[in-house]
Design an enzyme around this catalytic site. Sequence first.
Site: not given
Ligand code: MV4
Length: 449
Positions: A200, A203, A275, A289, A291
Amino acid sequence: MFEKILIANRGEIALRVIRAAREMGIQTVAVHSTADSDAMHVRMADESVCIGPPSGTDSYLSIPAIIAACEVTGAQAIHPGYGFLSENANFVQIVEDHDLAFIGPTAEHIRIMGDKITAKDTMRNLGVPCVPGSDGGVPTLSEAKKLGEEMGYPVIIKATAGGGGRGMKVAQNADEMEHAFMTARSEGKAAFGNDEVYIEKYLTTPRHIEIQVFGDGKGKAVHLGERDCSLQRRHQKVFEEAPGPSITPEERDRIGKVCADAVARIDYAGAGTIEFLYENGEFYFIEMNTRLQVEHPVTEVIFGVDLVREQIRVAEGLPMSFTQDDLVINGHAIEVRINAEKLPEFSPRPGTITQFHAPGGLGVRMDSALYDGYKIPPYYDSLIAKLIVHGRDRASALARLNRALSELIVDGVDTTVPLFHALLQEPDILSGEYNIHWLEHWLETNLQD
Ligand code: MV4
């Protein structure tokens, strides 16, 4: 109608389910490990069954022991809580094969959302906006590099079986791609036995915004707005709020409707969370999720609904007790997660609670299985309490959180309470201006001696 349900969990979430069941006139069965014989959920349930030794693998994750506990007690349904077996499609299949009801979605929906590529593909086809990236899996490094050039760096490589931050690697440029790709693959293989990855656009400064959805399993579904869960440390949430301070009513209605329509079209049953990353006014789906989540209370208090009661109703084949038009937001709620951990490392601190006093009063809810003299075992998650406050607006909720934290007494072990006192002094927290990186950055500059 269920006469008796079994709760395949422990701690505060087991109490949460027991309370909802009791209000519905349903008998409850607690299961517990030998380390949890004196736990509050065992005391509060109508009956209890010991299902194994301390290790979660041999007790709360033991499918045969839990099925046997249902047969011995005559429980007709199982509520999984969160964690443990709550998103185990194989478990749901076994439950149904034993003519028991699973209080949650179907095995098929859990399976679809457990594979992140399939989840994203399903959501995209249902009209949910997704992060730009590969269509499906990326099998080779050369294809990964080609995509990196096409999309532009930075990109993120994610294991399809991952989630919650495991098996994820960022590549800032073409030089970092080989290492990031190989690491995400091998982490996926090692942790989940699946080395498939997808890519991806990365961001850089999003917020984590999640939409609560609820379906009746028969084509009807609603949304209950969003929660902002951006304040996380190592993918563990520490502070969650609803509504999100950055989301307008128009944005909520729009993305909420997209999410409710999507889950309605797949006949989704029960509670779910979609999410998103939210950046520059746009929502980008990342995971679903299947749940009830730890932070569900902030949604419950602003909408005045009991999500566990609704889960049980839908599992009984009854309709939801509200429509979208009934769901109106009242005020603002904040949850803080109180863990038995020592700062600044957040290292687990099991031990005996020598004094416990829960805060109370208007707009204060404490979900906890603690009591005076309780011995926190070292085998499980370090979450010991969730403090949820509700106010007419965000400023009142923050003031109430401050007041409730000052009433709370948890002695005998270190906790994360001092973190929340400190956060309530921060202008960015008071104004709601934070993103997914804010807390880690703040911890680096404020807590590391
Ligand atoms: C991302 C991102 C930035 N760009 N995807 C972290 C856990 C998983 N649920 C997805 N995550 C992320 N995906 C893209 N394309 C940054 C994260 C991420 C993050 C997301 C939500 C809450 C905290 C985070 C901490 C670090 C990275």
